[in-house]
Write a protein that holds these residues in place. Structure first.
Motif, PDB file in Angstrom:
ATOM      1  N   HIS A   1       0.773  -1.208   0.031  1.00 26.66           N
ATOM      2  CA  HIS A   1      -0.073   0.125  -0.119  1.00 26.66           C
ATOM      3  C   HIS A   1       0.852   1.221   0.066  1.00 26.66           C
ATOM      4  CE1 HIS A   1      -3.363   2.569   2.591  1.00 26.66           C
ATOM      5  NE2 HIS A   1      -3.103   2.834   1.089  1.00 26.66           N
ATOM      6  N   VAL A   2       1.912   1.213   0.985  1.00 25.47           N
ATOM      7  CA  VAL A   2       2.689   2.514   1.028  1.00 25.47           C
ATOM      8  C   VAL A   2       3.618   2.485  -0.242  1.00 25.47           C
ATOM      9  CG1 VAL A   2       4.832   3.278   2.371  1.00 25.47           C
ATOM     10  CG2 VAL A   2       2.871   2.590   3.644  1.00 25.47           C
ATOM     11  N   THR A   3       3.954   1.356  -0.743  1.00 22.48           N
ATOM     12  CA  THR A   3       4.689   1.498  -2.064  1.00 22.48           C
ATOM     13  C   THR A   3       4.038   2.192  -3.230  1.00 22.48           C
ATOM     14  OG1 THR A   3       5.985  -0.591  -1.533  1.00 22.48           O
ATOM     15  CG2 THR A   3       6.080   0.105  -3.636  1.00 22.48           C
ATOM     16  N   GLY A   4       2.689   1.816  -3.225  1.00 20.89           N
ATOM     17  CA  GLY A   4       1.856   2.395  -4.358  1.00 20.89           C
ATOM     18  C   GLY A   4       1.577   3.881  -4.284  1.00 20.89           C
ATOM     19  N   GLU A   5       1.464   4.231  -2.837  1.00 22.57           N
ATOM     20  CA  GLU A   5       1.417   5.526  -2.876  1.00 22.57           C
ATOM     21  C   GLU A   5       2.786   6.500  -2.950  1.00 22.57           C
ATOM     22  OE1 GLU A   5      -1.659   6.900  -2.243  1.00 22.57           O
ATOM     23  OE2 GLU A   5      -1.967   4.644  -2.601  1.00 22.57           O
ATOM     24  N   MET A   6       3.899   5.600  -2.543  1.00 18.42           N
ATOM     25  CA  MET A   6       5.289   6.335  -2.971  1.00 18.42           C
ATOM     26  C   MET A   6       5.263   6.534  -4.599  1.00 18.42           C
ATOM     27  SD  MET A   6       7.610   4.207  -0.182  1.00 18.42           S
ATOM     28  CE  MET A   6       9.344   5.186  -0.986  1.00 18.42           C
TER      29      MET A   6
ATOM     30  N   THR B   1      10.500   5.676  11.420  1.00 10.75           N
ATOM     31  CA  THR B   1      10.711   6.225  10.319  1.00 10.75           C
ATOM     32  C   THR B   1       9.303   5.920   9.364  1.00 10.75           C
ATOM     33  OG1 THR B   1      13.042   5.171  10.217  1.00 10.75           O
ATOM     34  CG2 THR B   1      11.911   5.731   7.956  1.00 10.75           C
ATOM     35  N   TRP B   2       8.728   4.801   9.334  1.00  8.66           N
ATOM     36  CA  TRP B   2       7.432   4.568   8.584  1.00  8.66           C
ATOM     37  C   TRP B   2       6.360   5.749   9.206  1.00  8.66           C
ATOM     38  CZ3 TRP B   2       7.556   3.456   3.808  1.00  8.66           C
ATOM     39  CH2 TRP B   2       8.451   2.525   3.138  1.00  8.66           C
ATOM     40  N   GLY B   3       6.405   5.815  10.389  1.00 10.24           N
ATOM     41  CA  GLY B   3       5.340   6.609  11.197  1.00 10.24           C
ATOM     42  C   GLY B   3       5.413   8.092  10.544  1.00 10.24           C
ATOM     43  N   THR B   4       6.600   8.559  10.366  1.00  7.67           N
ATOM     44  CA  THR B   4       6.764  10.033   9.759  1.00  7.67           C
ATOM     45  C   THR B   4       6.248   9.902   8.320  1.00  7.67           C
ATOM     46  OG1 THR B   4       8.575  10.169  11.235  1.00  7.67           O
ATOM     47  CG2 THR B   4       8.546  11.513   9.292  1.00  7.67           C
ATOM     48  N   PHE B   5       6.815   8.720   7.522  1.00 13.52           N
ATOM     49  CA  PHE B   5       6.240   9.095   6.088  1.00 13.52           C
ATOM     50  C   PHE B   5       4.761   8.895   5.823  1.00 13.52           C
ATOM     51  CE2 PHE B   5       4.964   6.602   2.271  1.00 13.52           C
ATOM     52  CZ  PHE B   5       5.504   7.509   1.253  1.00 13.52           C
ATOM     53  N   VAL B   6       4.291   8.033   6.623  1.00  9.55           N
ATOM     54  CA  VAL B   6       2.836   7.918   6.634  1.00  9.55           C
ATOM     55  C   VAL B   6       2.141   9.318   6.976  1.00  9.55           C
ATOM     56  CG1 VAL B   6       0.803   6.765   7.832  1.00  9.55           C
ATOM     57  CG2 VAL B   6       2.528   5.316   6.951  1.00  9.55           C
ATOM     58  N   LYS B   7       2.454   9.768   8.116  1.00 12.89           N
ATOM     59  CA  LYS B   7       1.867  11.093   8.432  1.00 12.89           C
ATOM     60  C   LYS B   7       2.070  12.182   7.417  1.00 12.89           C
ATOM     61  CE  LYS B   7       2.270  14.673  12.065  1.00 12.89           C
ATOM     62  NZ  LYS B   7       2.732  15.016  13.244  1.00 12.89           N
ATOM     63  N   ASN B   8       3.131  12.412   6.792  1.00 11.80           N
ATOM     64  CA  ASN B   8       3.856  13.189   5.887  1.00 11.80           C
ATOM     65  C   ASN B   8       2.992  12.951   4.434  1.00 11.80           C
ATOM     66  OD1 ASN B   8       5.331  14.522   7.675  1.00 11.80           O
ATOM     67  ND2 ASN B   8       7.283  13.788   6.806  1.00 11.80           N
ATOM     68  N   ALA B   9       2.701  11.796   4.247  1.00 16.15           N
ATOM     69  CA  ALA B   9       2.155  11.307   3.126  1.00 16.15           C
ATOM     70  C   ALA B   9       0.402  11.370   3.197  1.00 16.15           C
ATOM     71  CB  ALA B   9       2.621  10.002   2.411  1.00 16.15           C
ATOM     72  N   LYS B  10      -0.028  11.482   4.344  1.00 16.57           N
ATOM     73  CA  LYS B  10      -1.287  11.508   4.668  1.00 16.57           C
ATOM     74  C   LYS B  10      -2.062  10.379   4.147  1.00 16.57           C
ATOM     75  CE  LYS B  10      -1.533  16.408   4.582  1.00 16.57           C
ATOM     76  NZ  LYS B  10      -2.222  17.710   4.129  1.00 16.57           N
ATOM     77  N   ILE B  11      -1.400   9.058   4.268  1.00 10.95           N
ATOM     78  CA  ILE B  11      -2.033   7.806   4.273  1.00 10.95           C
ATOM     79  C   ILE B  11      -2.954   7.279   5.188  1.00 10.95           C
ATOM     80  CG2 ILE B  11      -1.416   5.477   3.710  1.00 10.95           C
ATOM     81  CD1 ILE B  11       1.289   6.192   2.593  1.00 10.95           C
ATOM     82  N   THR B  12      -4.085   6.901   4.589  1.00 10.02           N
ATOM     83  CA  THR B  12      -5.072   6.376   5.830  1.00 10.02           C
ATOM     84  C   THR B  12      -5.575   5.013   5.463  1.00 10.02           C
ATOM     85  OG1 THR B  12      -6.812   7.141   4.387  1.00 10.02           O
ATOM     86  CG2 THR B  12      -5.986   8.895   5.967  1.00 10.02           C
ATOM     87  N   GLY B  13      -6.427   4.414   6.266  1.00 13.66           N
ATOM     88  CA  GLY B  13      -6.770   2.993   5.871  1.00 13.66           C
ATOM     89  C   GLY B  13      -7.969   2.921   5.069  1.00 13.66           C
ATOM     90  N   GLU B  14      -8.575   4.262   4.788  1.00 11.67           N
ATOM     91  CA  GLU B  14      -9.693   4.168   3.940  1.00 11.67           C
ATOM     92  C   GLU B  14      -9.488   3.944   2.539  1.00 11.67           C
ATOM     93  OE1 GLU B  14     -12.552   4.347   5.538  1.00 11.67           O
ATOM     94  OE2 GLU B  14     -11.603   4.697   7.467  1.00 11.67           O
TER      95      GLU B  14
END
Length: 290
Positions: free
Chosen positions: A131-136, A277-290
């Motif tokens: 999921h995170v890779t796709g958003e990256m 590290t990933w917490g910072t990325f998820v927050k900055n990228a505004k990734i959610t579980g929806e």
């Protein structure tokens, strides 16, 4: 207990140690798959288990250190578990259906831009490394490839082969047979180390504009919090011996992964660092579980 469905790398990692560990301990080691909740179902079950060494979690890094930042996972990756050992590390492989006119990562991006809303990527769940890779990828390329979460890598690949989604990126083990048979087309390997099992597939480090698309998964064993040190020492010691064998190393390499043992102390430090590290990325990228 395995946090993903049969057929994925987490499952394969567990099965690579289950039989030799059973022989070493003189007791049966049963692999129980409990997919769902982006790893939370299995993790929560192990979290609640008695800390006696009889219930262990074979966990995928994306579920362990990313999921809790994205959804209410119901477990704390640091406080709720005792690290035992890391097993393997694997880069991700980008694959697409062979009926698409896409043979390279730049061609994928061009196709996505020329056909907005036509491409979906499958992942093993919300908050997974896929999921995170796709958003990256979307952020780097300016694309909007839609995310379709599944309950594990196995179901995701099944739907990809069935033509219900167009692409995915995951570790090589569950993909290799389909790549070799021509049912899937590999277009890139993340990171800067080529996979011997896919020698003709370029790494993202060699593709201009995608050098920083470097994401690797790791697969580790955890016990419930407060598991006594002598039990953890016995488990990690036997796992270390298994991983030192040529058979384990060869199996890992054949499947597109590398045997990387970590002591409980090393795994604890690695887990904590990756979680931050990933917490910072998820927050900055505004990734959610929806």
């Amino acid at each position: 207990m395995v946090s993903a469905a049969p057929g994925g790398t987490t499952d394969l990692a567990a099965r690579m140690i289950s039989d030799p560990l059973s022989k070493a301990l003189g007791k049966p080691v049963v692999v129980e798959n409990r997919p769902g909740g982006a790893g939370a179902i299995a993790a929560s079950a192990v979290k609640r288990a008695k800390p006696d060494g009889y219930t262990l979690l074979v966990q995928y890094s994306g579920f362990h250190v990313i999921t809790p930042h994205v959804v209410k996972a119901g477990f704390d990756p640091i406080k709720d578990f005792t690290p035992v050992a890391n097993l393997i590390v694997a880069p991700q492989v980008f694959v697409v259906r062979p009926d698409l006119p896409i043979k390279t990562l730049p061609e994928l991006v061009s196709y996505a831009k020329a056909h907005p809303g036509k491409l979906n990527y499958a992942s093993s769940g919300n908050g997974s490394l896929q999921h995170v890779t796709g958003e990256m990828l979307n952020q780097m390329s300016g694309t909007n490839i839609a995310h379709v979460p599944y309950k594990g890598t196995g179901p995701a690949i099944t739907d990809l082969l069935g033509g219900n989604v167009e692409m995915t990126f995951t570790t090589a083990p569950p993909l290799l047979a389909h790549i070799r048979s021509g049912k899937l087309r590999a277009i890139a390997v993340t990171g800067d180390v080529a996979l011997p099992s896919l020698p003709n597939v370029p790494t993202t480090a060699t593709i201009k504009g995608y050098e920083k698309l470097d994401v690797s998964s790791w697969f580790a064993v955890y016990a419930p919090a407060n598991t006594p040190k002598p039990i953890v020492d016995r488990l990690t010691g036997e796992i270390k011996k298994i991983m030192a064998t040529d058979a384990f190393k060869r199996k890992a390499q054949e499947q597109g992964a590398y045997a990387v043992y970590m002591t409980p102390q090393e795994l604890a430090a690695h887990t904590s660092k990756e979680y931050q590290t990933w917490g910072t990325f998820v927050k900055n990228a505004k990734i959610t579980g929806e």
